[in-house]
Design an enzyme around this catalytic site. Structure first.
Site, PDB file in Angstrom:
ATOM      1  N   PRO A  70     -16.860   5.730   1.222  1.00 53.08           N
ATOM      2  CA  PRO A  70     -16.779   6.981   1.073  1.00 53.08           C
ATOM      3  C   PRO A  70     -15.305   7.530   0.578  1.00 53.08           C
ATOM      4  O   PRO A  70     -14.375   6.914   0.793  1.00 53.08           O
ATOM      5  CB  PRO A  70     -16.839   7.731   2.601  1.00 53.08           C
ATOM      6  CG  PRO A  70     -16.542   6.446   3.219  1.00 53.08           C
ATOM      7  CD  PRO A  70     -17.470   5.333   2.191  1.00 53.08           C
ATOM      8  N   ASN A  71     -15.242   8.509  -0.435  1.00 50.21           N
ATOM      9  CA  ASN A  71     -14.052   9.209  -0.940  1.00 50.21           C
ATOM     10  C   ASN A  71     -13.495   8.374  -2.040  1.00 50.21           C
ATOM     11  O   ASN A  71     -12.776   9.031  -2.992  1.00 50.21           O
ATOM     12  CB  ASN A  71     -13.017   9.388   0.101  1.00 50.21           C
ATOM     13  CG  ASN A  71     -13.784  10.468   1.036  1.00 50.21           C
ATOM     14  OD1 ASN A  71     -14.234  11.611   0.733  1.00 50.21           O
ATOM     15  ND2 ASN A  71     -13.438  10.234   2.480  1.00 50.21           N
TER      16      ASN A  71
ATOM     17  N   ARG B 296      -7.115  11.521  -5.657  1.00 49.19           N
ATOM     18  CA  ARG B 296      -6.881  11.522  -4.125  1.00 49.19           C
ATOM     19  C   ARG B 296      -5.528  10.902  -3.729  1.00 49.19           C
ATOM     20  O   ARG B 296      -5.575   9.629  -4.140  1.00 49.19           O
ATOM     21  CB  ARG B 296      -8.027  10.744  -3.703  1.00 49.19           C
ATOM     22  CG  ARG B 296      -7.937  10.359  -1.965  1.00 49.19           C
ATOM     23  CD  ARG B 296      -9.072   9.283  -1.826  1.00 49.19           C
ATOM     24  NE  ARG B 296      -8.923   9.118  -0.438  1.00 49.19           N
ATOM     25  CZ  ARG B 296      -9.453   8.184   0.286  1.00 49.19           C
ATOM     26  NH1 ARG B 296     -10.144   7.205  -0.446  1.00 49.19           N
ATOM     27  NH2 ARG B 296      -9.337   7.860   1.324  1.00 49.19           N
TER      28      ARG B 296
ATOM     29  N   TYR C   1      -2.999   5.699  -3.535  1.00 53.68           N
ATOM     30  CA  TYR C   1      -4.081   5.221  -4.172  1.00 53.68           C
ATOM     31  C   TYR C   1      -3.972   4.851  -5.821  1.00 53.68           C
ATOM     32  O   TYR C   1      -4.610   4.277  -6.272  1.00 53.68           O
ATOM     33  CB  TYR C   1      -5.414   5.843  -3.875  1.00 53.68           C
ATOM     34  CG  TYR C   1      -5.762   5.852  -2.410  1.00 53.68           C
ATOM     35  CD1 TYR C   1      -5.968   4.758  -1.697  1.00 53.68           C
ATOM     36  CD2 TYR C   1      -6.017   6.975  -1.752  1.00 53.68           C
ATOM     37  CE1 TYR C   1      -6.418   4.563  -0.444  1.00 53.68           C
ATOM     38  CE2 TYR C   1      -6.212   7.145  -0.627  1.00 53.68           C
ATOM     39  CZ  TYR C   1      -6.384   5.859   0.321  1.00 53.68           C
ATOM     40  OH  TYR C   1      -6.826   6.005   1.571  1.00 53.68           O
TER      41      TYR C   1
ATOM     42  N   ASN D  15     -15.035  -2.367  -0.502  1.00 49.69           N
ATOM     43  CA  ASN D  15     -14.041  -1.591   0.029  1.00 49.69           C
ATOM     44  C   ASN D  15     -14.856  -0.307   0.808  1.00 49.69           C
ATOM     45  O   ASN D  15     -15.362   0.670   0.023  1.00 49.69           O
ATOM     46  CB  ASN D  15     -13.235  -0.864  -1.160  1.00 49.69           C
ATOM     47  CG  ASN D  15     -12.168   0.208  -0.543  1.00 49.69           C
ATOM     48  OD1 ASN D  15     -12.108   0.311   0.354  1.00 49.69           O
ATOM     49  ND2 ASN D  15     -11.142   0.395  -1.513  1.00 49.69           N
TER      50      ASN D  15
ATOM     51  N   ALA E  37     -13.169   4.649   4.778  1.00 46.83           N
ATOM     52  CA  ALA E  37     -12.866   5.045   6.233  1.00 46.83           C
ATOM     53  C   ALA E  37     -13.997   4.181   7.087  1.00 46.83           C
ATOM     54  O   ALA E  37     -13.823   4.252   8.249  1.00 46.83           O
ATOM     55  CB  ALA E  37     -12.948   6.270   6.635  1.00 46.83           C
TER      56      ALA E  37
ATOM     57  N   GLU F  32     -13.524  -8.297   1.707  1.00 48.59           N
ATOM     58  CA  GLU F  32     -13.215  -6.941   2.394  1.00 48.59           C
ATOM     59  C   GLU F  32     -11.833  -6.587   1.452  1.00 48.59           C
ATOM     60  O   GLU F  32     -10.867  -7.297   1.474  1.00 48.59           O
ATOM     61  CB  GLU F  32     -12.828  -6.825   3.767  1.00 48.59           C
ATOM     62  CG  GLU F  32     -12.080  -5.431   4.288  1.00 48.59           C
ATOM     63  CD  GLU F  32     -11.760  -5.525   5.801  1.00 48.59           C
ATOM     64  OE1 GLU F  32     -11.902  -6.646   6.340  1.00 48.59           O
ATOM     65  OE2 GLU F  32     -11.097  -4.639   6.209  1.00 48.59           O
TER      66      GLU F  32
ATOM     67  N   HIS G 116      -9.208  -3.383   0.419  1.00 48.09           N
ATOM     68  CA  HIS G 116      -8.203  -2.153   0.306  1.00 48.09           C
ATOM     69  C   HIS G 116      -7.105  -1.999  -0.598  1.00 48.09           C
ATOM     70  O   HIS G 116      -6.743  -2.834  -0.960  1.00 48.09           O
ATOM     71  CB  HIS G 116      -7.674  -1.871   1.879  1.00 48.09           C
ATOM     72  CG  HIS G 116      -8.626  -2.113   2.858  1.00 48.09           C
ATOM     73  ND1 HIS G 116      -9.587  -0.981   3.110  1.00 48.09           N
ATOM     74  CD2 HIS G 116      -8.956  -3.197   3.871  1.00 48.09           C
ATOM     75  CE1 HIS G 116     -10.557  -1.478   4.141  1.00 48.09           C
ATOM     76  NE2 HIS G 116     -10.126  -2.812   4.522  1.00 48.09           N
TER      77      HIS G 116
ATOM     78  N   ARG H 278       0.019   1.651   7.560  1.00 49.38           N
ATOM     79  CA  ARG H 278      -0.459   3.167   7.638  1.00 49.38           C
ATOM     80  C   ARG H 278      -0.750   3.495   9.035  1.00 49.38           C
ATOM     81  O   ARG H 278      -0.175   2.655   9.958  1.00 49.38           O
ATOM     82  CB  ARG H 278      -1.466   3.576   6.722  1.00 49.38           C
ATOM     83  CG  ARG H 278      -1.145   2.953   5.187  1.00 49.38           C
ATOM     84  CD  ARG H 278      -2.281   3.387   4.139  1.00 49.38           C
ATOM     85  NE  ARG H 278      -2.559   4.704   4.123  1.00 49.38           N
ATOM     86  CZ  ARG H 278      -3.749   5.012   3.590  1.00 49.38           C
ATOM     87  NH1 ARG H 278      -4.644   4.425   3.095  1.00 49.38           N
ATOM     88  NH2 ARG H 278      -3.952   6.666   3.793  1.00 49.38           N
TER      89      ARG H 278
HETATM   90  C1  DQA Z   1      -8.899   2.348   1.906  1.00 51.79           C
HETATM   91  C2  DQA Z   1      -8.317   2.555   3.237  1.00 51.79           C
HETATM   92  C3  DQA Z   1      -8.897   3.325   4.279  1.00 51.79           C
HETATM   93  O1  DQA Z   1      -8.281   3.235   5.369  1.00 51.79           O
HETATM   94  C4  DQA Z   1      -9.428   4.663   3.710  1.00 51.79           C
HETATM   95  O2  DQA Z   1     -10.115   5.255   4.711  1.00 51.79           O
HETATM   96  C5  DQA Z   1      -9.969   4.514   2.237  1.00 51.79           C
HETATM   97  C6  DQA Z   1      -9.463   3.623   1.268  1.00 51.79           C
HETATM   98  C7  DQA Z   1      -8.247   1.534   0.829  1.00 51.79           C
HETATM   99  O3  DQA Z   1      -8.660   1.119  -0.427  1.00 51.79           O
HETATM  100  O4  DQA Z   1      -7.036   1.503   0.714  1.00 51.79           O
HETATM  101  O5  DQA Z   1     -10.869   5.460   2.132  1.00 51.79           O
HETATM  102  O6  DQA Z   1     -10.128   1.488   2.081  1.00 51.79           O
END
Ligand code: DQA
Length: 149
Positions: free
Chosen positions: A10-11, A18, A23, A79, A82, A103, A105, A112
């Site tokens: 998501p997102n 964003r 990011y 990735n 959240a 995994e 990020h 954070r």
């Molecule tokens: C994320 C880190 C997560 O905490 C966050 O909710 C994201 C992006 C990252 O790529 O740093 O949506 O996965």
């Protein structure tokens, strides 16, 4: 040639606009292009997807499990956004299929907010990467290629 499935949760479709201080300013399309180049360099075929829906990500992990069992998939780079911090369903899907999964990020989640410090994905993952920015994606592809040889 085996494929690599890159799943974005998501997102991540909002990359570029964003929170660019967290990011970066590259879009998800830019990230896909980085991944295309890394796959060519590592002899892999790219399958790159994004969804804002947990169940769709679960379905894609099941699909990946079948592909890995058939010998056509090297593994998954996830990735989960959240959902990393909330999703027992994704944890169970990774465990249940037995797929090789990295995994990933973009940000260093451990530097954070405290709610980002726990991951339901990490105990089911082969490897974990965080904090390399979007360059983590090509690094993860190279790592997966090493694991697959
Ligand atoms: C994320 C880190 C997560 O905490 C966050 O909710 C994201 C992006 C990252 O790529 O740093 O949506 O996965």
């Amino acid at each position: 040639m085996k494929s690599v499935l890159i799943l974005n949760g998501p997102n991540l479709n909002l990359l570029g606009t964003r929170e660019p201080h967290v990011y970066g300013s590259q879009t998800l399309t830019d990230v896909q292009q980085l991944c295309e180049r890394a796959c060519v360099a590592n002899g892999l075929v790219l399958d790159f997807r994004q969804s804002n829906h947990e169940g769709e990500l679960v379905d894609w992990i099941h699909e990946a499990g079948r592909a890995q069992a058939a010998g056509t998939l090297a593994g998954v780079i996830l990735n989960a956004g959240a959902y990393t911090h909330t999703s027992i369903a994704l944890h169970d899907a990774i465990k249940g299929t037995g797929i090789t999964l990295i995994e990933l990020h973009i940000s260093n989640v451990h530097a954070r907010e405290a709610f980002r410090h726990h991951s339901y994905i990490s105990p089911a993952a082969k490897a974990v990467m965080a904090g390399f920015g979007v360059n983590g994606y090509p690094l993860a592809i190279a790592g997966l290629a090493q694991l697959a040889t």
